[in-house]
Scaffold this motif. Structure first.
Motif, PDB file in Angstrom:
ATOM      1  N   THR A   1     -19.866  14.546  25.285  1.00  0.00           N
ATOM      2  CA  THR A   1     -20.545  15.835  25.123  1.00  0.00           C
ATOM      3  C   THR A   1     -20.968  16.000  23.670  1.00  0.00           C
ATOM      4  OG1 THR A   1     -19.230  16.838  26.879  1.00  0.00           O
ATOM      5  CG2 THR A   1     -20.339  18.326  25.343  1.00  0.00           C
ATOM      6  N   PRO A   2     -22.276  16.129  23.419  1.00  0.00           N
ATOM      7  CA  PRO A   2     -22.725  16.319  22.023  1.00  0.00           C
ATOM      8  C   PRO A   2     -22.347  17.707  21.510  1.00  0.00           C
ATOM      9  CG  PRO A   2     -24.540  15.631  23.473  1.00  0.00           C
ATOM     10  CD  PRO A   2     -23.409  16.071  24.351  1.00  0.00           C
ATOM     11  N   VAL A   3     -21.882  17.753  20.275  1.00  0.00           N
ATOM     12  CA  VAL A   3     -21.636  19.021  19.587  1.00  0.00           C
ATOM     13  C   VAL A   3     -22.569  19.053  18.385  1.00  0.00           C
ATOM     14  CG1 VAL A   3     -19.960  20.505  18.434  1.00  0.00           C
ATOM     15  CG2 VAL A   3     -19.220  19.005  20.305  1.00  0.00           C
ATOM     16  N   LEU A   4     -23.486  19.978  18.382  1.00  0.00           N
ATOM     17  CA  LEU A   4     -24.480  20.057  17.313  1.00  0.00           C
ATOM     18  C   LEU A   4     -24.137  21.193  16.361  1.00  0.00           C
ATOM     19  CD1 LEU A   4     -27.117  19.289  15.928  1.00  0.00           C
ATOM     20  CD2 LEU A   4     -28.341  20.691  17.619  1.00  0.00           C
ATOM     21  N   PHE A   5     -23.931  20.852  15.080  1.00  0.00           N
ATOM     22  CA  PHE A   5     -23.620  21.824  14.036  1.00  0.00           C
ATOM     23  C   PHE A   5     -24.884  22.091  13.214  1.00  0.00           C
ATOM     24  CE2 PHE A   5     -19.679  19.644  15.008  1.00  0.00           C
ATOM     25  CZ  PHE A   5     -18.715  20.635  14.975  1.00  0.00           C
ATOM     26  N   LEU A   6     -25.145  23.344  12.901  1.00  0.00           N
ATOM     27  CA  LEU A   6     -26.289  23.685  12.059  1.00  0.00           C
ATOM     28  C   LEU A   6     -26.100  25.063  11.443  1.00  0.00           C
ATOM     29  CD1 LEU A   6     -29.271  25.106  14.040  1.00  0.00           C
ATOM     30  CD2 LEU A   6     -27.295  24.208  15.269  1.00  0.00           C
ATOM     31  N   ASP A   7     -26.904  25.356  10.433  1.00  0.00           N
ATOM     32  CA  ASP A   7     -26.959  26.688   9.824  1.00  0.00           C
ATOM     33  C   ASP A   7     -28.137  27.450  10.411  1.00  0.00           C
ATOM     34  OD1 ASP A   7     -24.908  25.788   8.254  1.00  0.00           O
ATOM     35  OD2 ASP A   7     -25.806  26.404   6.360  1.00  0.00           O
ATOM     36  N   SER A   8     -27.955  28.732  10.655  1.00  0.00           N
ATOM     37  CA  SER A   8     -29.084  29.535  11.125  1.00  0.00           C
ATOM     38  C   SER A   8     -30.155  29.629  10.032  1.00  0.00           C
ATOM     39  CB  SER A   8     -28.616  30.932  11.541  1.00  0.00           C
ATOM     40  OG  SER A   8     -28.021  31.614  10.442  1.00  0.00           O
ATOM     41  N   ILE A   9     -29.736  30.020   8.839  1.00  0.00           N
ATOM     42  CA  ILE A   9     -30.629  30.085   7.684  1.00  0.00           C
ATOM     43  C   ILE A   9     -30.373  28.833   6.858  1.00  0.00           C
ATOM     44  CG2 ILE A   9     -31.416  31.433   5.705  1.00  0.00           C
ATOM     45  CD1 ILE A   9     -31.654  32.981   8.316  1.00  0.00           C
ATOM     46  N   ASP A  10     -31.259  27.835   6.985  1.00  0.00           N
ATOM     47  CA  ASP A  10     -31.040  26.577   6.248  1.00  0.00           C
ATOM     48  C   ASP A  10     -31.845  26.529   4.953  1.00  0.00           C
ATOM     49  OD1 ASP A  10     -33.627  26.165   7.180  1.00  0.00           O
ATOM     50  OD2 ASP A  10     -33.267  24.066   7.716  1.00  0.00           O
TER      51      ASP A  10
ATOM     52  N   ALA B   1     -27.033  18.857  11.780  1.00  0.00           N
ATOM     53  CA  ALA B   1     -28.427  19.064  11.411  1.00  0.00           C
ATOM     54  C   ALA B   1     -28.581  18.996   9.898  1.00  0.00           C
ATOM     55  CB  ALA B   1     -28.908  20.420  11.923  1.00  0.00           C
ATOM     56  N   PRO B   2     -29.776  18.665   9.403  1.00  0.00           N
ATOM     57  CA  PRO B   2     -30.003  18.668   7.956  1.00  0.00           C
ATOM     58  C   PRO B   2     -29.639  20.021   7.346  1.00  0.00           C
ATOM     59  CG  PRO B   2     -31.868  17.677   9.091  1.00  0.00           C
ATOM     60  CD  PRO B   2     -30.974  18.264  10.154  1.00  0.00           C
ATOM     61  N   ASN B   3     -29.017  19.980   6.164  1.00  0.00           N
ATOM     62  CA  ASN B   3     -28.690  21.174   5.371  1.00  0.00           C
ATOM     63  C   ASN B   3     -27.577  22.038   5.966  1.00  0.00           C
ATOM     64  OD1 ASN B   3     -31.016  20.584   3.621  1.00  0.00           O
ATOM     65  ND2 ASN B   3     -32.237  21.281   5.359  1.00  0.00           N
ATOM     66  N   THR B   4     -26.760  21.439   6.839  1.00  0.00           N
ATOM     67  CA  THR B   4     -25.631  22.182   7.393  1.00  0.00           C
ATOM     68  C   THR B   4     -24.591  22.434   6.311  1.00  0.00           C
ATOM     69  OG1 THR B   4     -25.977  21.207   9.571  1.00  0.00           O
ATOM     70  CG2 THR B   4     -23.816  22.174   9.141  1.00  0.00           C
ATOM     71  N   HIS B   5     -24.047  23.651   6.280  1.00  0.00           N
ATOM     72  CA  HIS B   5     -23.075  24.031   5.257  1.00  0.00           C
ATOM     73  C   HIS B   5     -21.760  23.282   5.452  1.00  0.00           C
ATOM     74  CE1 HIS B   5     -20.369  26.551   2.855  1.00  0.00           C
ATOM     75  NE2 HIS B   5     -21.457  26.986   2.230  1.00  0.00           N
ATOM     76  N   SER B   6     -21.098  23.002   4.343  1.00  0.00           N
ATOM     77  CA  SER B   6     -19.855  22.240   4.371  1.00  0.00           C
ATOM     78  C   SER B   6     -18.717  22.970   5.094  1.00  0.00           C
ATOM     79  CB  SER B   6     -19.409  21.877   2.947  1.00  0.00           C
ATOM     80  OG  SER B   6     -19.260  23.038   2.157  1.00  0.00           O
ATOM     81  N   ALA B   7     -18.865  24.267   5.356  1.00  0.00           N
ATOM     82  CA  ALA B   7     -17.855  24.993   6.122  1.00  0.00           C
ATOM     83  C   ALA B   7     -17.689  24.406   7.522  1.00  0.00           C
ATOM     84  CB  ALA B   7     -18.224  26.472   6.227  1.00  0.00           C
ATOM     85  N   LEU B   8     -18.718  23.713   8.003  1.00  0.00           N
ATOM     86  CA  LEU B   8     -18.670  23.121   9.335  1.00  0.00           C
ATOM     87  C   LEU B   8     -18.346  21.632   9.302  1.00  0.00           C
ATOM     88  CD1 LEU B   8     -21.730  24.868  11.070  1.00  0.00           C
ATOM     89  CD2 LEU B   8     -19.314  25.507  11.152  1.00  0.00           C
ATOM     90  N   TYR B   9     -18.053  21.084   8.125  1.00  0.00           N
ATOM     91  CA  TYR B   9     -17.706  19.673   8.023  1.00  0.00           C
ATOM     92  C   TYR B   9     -16.229  19.474   8.345  1.00  0.00           C
ATOM     93  CZ  TYR B   9     -22.065  18.859   5.394  1.00  0.00           C
ATOM     94  OH  TYR B   9     -23.371  18.768   5.003  1.00  0.00           O
ATOM     95  N   SER B  10     -15.958  18.353   8.975  1.00  0.00           N
ATOM     96  CA  SER B  10     -14.578  17.978   9.249  1.00  0.00           C
ATOM     97  C   SER B  10     -14.471  16.466   9.127  1.00  0.00           C
ATOM     98  CB  SER B  10     -14.163  18.440  10.655  1.00  0.00           C
ATOM     99  OG  SER B  10     -12.844  18.036  10.931  1.00  0.00           O
ATOM    100  N   GLY B  11     -13.903  15.985   8.018  1.00  0.00           N
ATOM    101  CA  GLY B  11     -13.802  14.547   7.804  1.00  0.00           C
ATOM    102  C   GLY B  11     -15.154  13.940   7.457  1.00  0.00           C
ATOM    103  N   GLN B  12     -15.404  12.734   7.948  1.00  0.00           N
ATOM    104  CA  GLN B  12     -16.644  12.016   7.644  1.00  0.00           C
ATOM    105  C   GLN B  12     -17.741  12.422   8.620  1.00  0.00           C
ATOM    106  OE1 GLN B  12     -16.977   9.968   4.986  1.00  0.00           O
ATOM    107  NE2 GLN B  12     -19.155   9.817   5.442  1.00  0.00           N
TER     108      GLN B  12
END
Length: 346
Positions: A139-148, A107-118
């Protein structure tokens, strides 16, 4: 950039001059609170300053399982594991979900703590929603921040409600929510669970809302058990036992400080003539803005706010007024008067 010699509380000293400080992430103001520090010091005396062994060691300190269970109860999850930082907690989740059977979406503005590679980053939720609906049979895996800090997620998560969540694994970083939002500071887990995603994993730092250097992951007992069996978890040193023990010992103090933070936020909103220049997330003590002139004006009036490029120098400028439980009524009235005067002249 300013260099100081002690933890930034409600005010900071810069070259011998006092400035009010409305920045950082010490939402409850506990890092410098004498009562909280005493609890922490007493736990250091019991558990030592650090614990460098694996949690898989043949010597096991009971407090780890105790606090995992305690935090699960606070958040409303089946189970929890703690880590030495929120970033490491996020990376464990990313590593766990690395598989050809999954397709990751950010999701937009997701923190880099949830990034893995490209990562395939989407400019907005509309494009992201289209991509998920058109995704291949993985299976989609959706990463996001609660407080963006843009108001798209917490507290209503309106975009999530438009997705087929029953088919999606949801991974949420709740670092800026846990400890200060939700029932008893439990953050967003219960609400997100009510949306009934295929699976829910919430990771977070405990250094913002709970004021200790640690991280955590919340999910079902099955997933937490699987995470505990990974090399990632077994090979990493855990959070210090003293830090974790203090979370439980300070539960009454957390409640008191949250109540004060809510009062401070309500006072700020009542005395500010308009919030139209800010992005404010309901129920959160932060006010984002994109106006370098305003940041300069506040500094000229001896007020420092969060104002830097994050997470790298090439990223956009992050400017934010952050309220804390440690701010006095006078502090809040001072910044409101300066803001009202500034916007009146514009």
């Amino acid at each position: 950039m300013f260099t100081i010699d002690e933890f930034p509380d409600r005010s900071i000293n810069i070259e011998g001059e006092e400035y009010l400080y409305f920045g950082g992430t010490s939402y409850l103001g506990l890092q410098t609170d004498p009562e909280f520090q005493l609890l922490f010091i007493n736990n250091i005396k019991k558990y030592g300053t650090a614990y460098g062994a694996s949690r898989k060691s043949n010597i096991k300190i009971a407090v780890f399982d105790e606090i995992d269970a305690y935090l699960s109860k606070v958040v409303g999850s089946e189970a929890c594991i703690t880590m030495s930082s929120g970033y490491l907690a996020g990376q464990l989740v990313c590593d766990f979900l690395k598989s050809d059977e999954y397709q990751s979406f950010y999701a937009p503005n997701t923190h880099s703590a949830l990034y893995s590679g490209q990562q395939d980053l989407y400019p907005n939720w509309v494009e992201l929603t289209k991509a998920i609906h058109n995704s291949p049979k993985k299976t989609p895996v959706l990463f996001l921040d609660s407080i963006d800090f843009h108001g798209d997620n917490y507290p209503y998560y309106s975009f999530l409600k438009k997705l087929p969540l029953q088919d999606i694994i949801l991974v949420v970083d709740d670092s800026h929510g846990i400890g200060i939002t939700g029932e008893n500071g439990g953050g967003s887990f219960k609400f997100l669970q009510s949306l009934q995603p295929k699976e829910l994993l919430v990771s977070c730092s405990l250094g913002k809302g709970f004021a200790v250097q640690a991280g955590a992951i919340f999910s079902t007992q099955r997933i937490i058990d699987l995470l505990k069996e990974t090399q990632f978890f077994g090979g990493a040193s855990p959070a210090t036992p003293a830090s974790l023990a203090t979370i439980k010992d300070a539960h009454q103090l957390f409640e008191t400080k949250r109540a004060q933070l809510y009062k401070n936020t309500a006072l700020f909103l009542s005395k500010l003539n308009s919030t139209s220049s800010f992005v404010h997330v309901e129920g959160h003590p932060t006010f984002n803005f994109q106006n370098e002139t305003l940041a300069t004006h506040l500094e000229e009036n001896r007020i420092i706010v969060t104002n830097f490029r994050y997470p790298t120098k090439n990223d956009s400028l992050m400017s934010r007024i952050v309220l804390s439980a440690s701010h006095s009524n006078k502090d809040i009235l001072t910044i409101c008067n300066i803001l009202n005067s500034f916007f009146k002249k514009e």
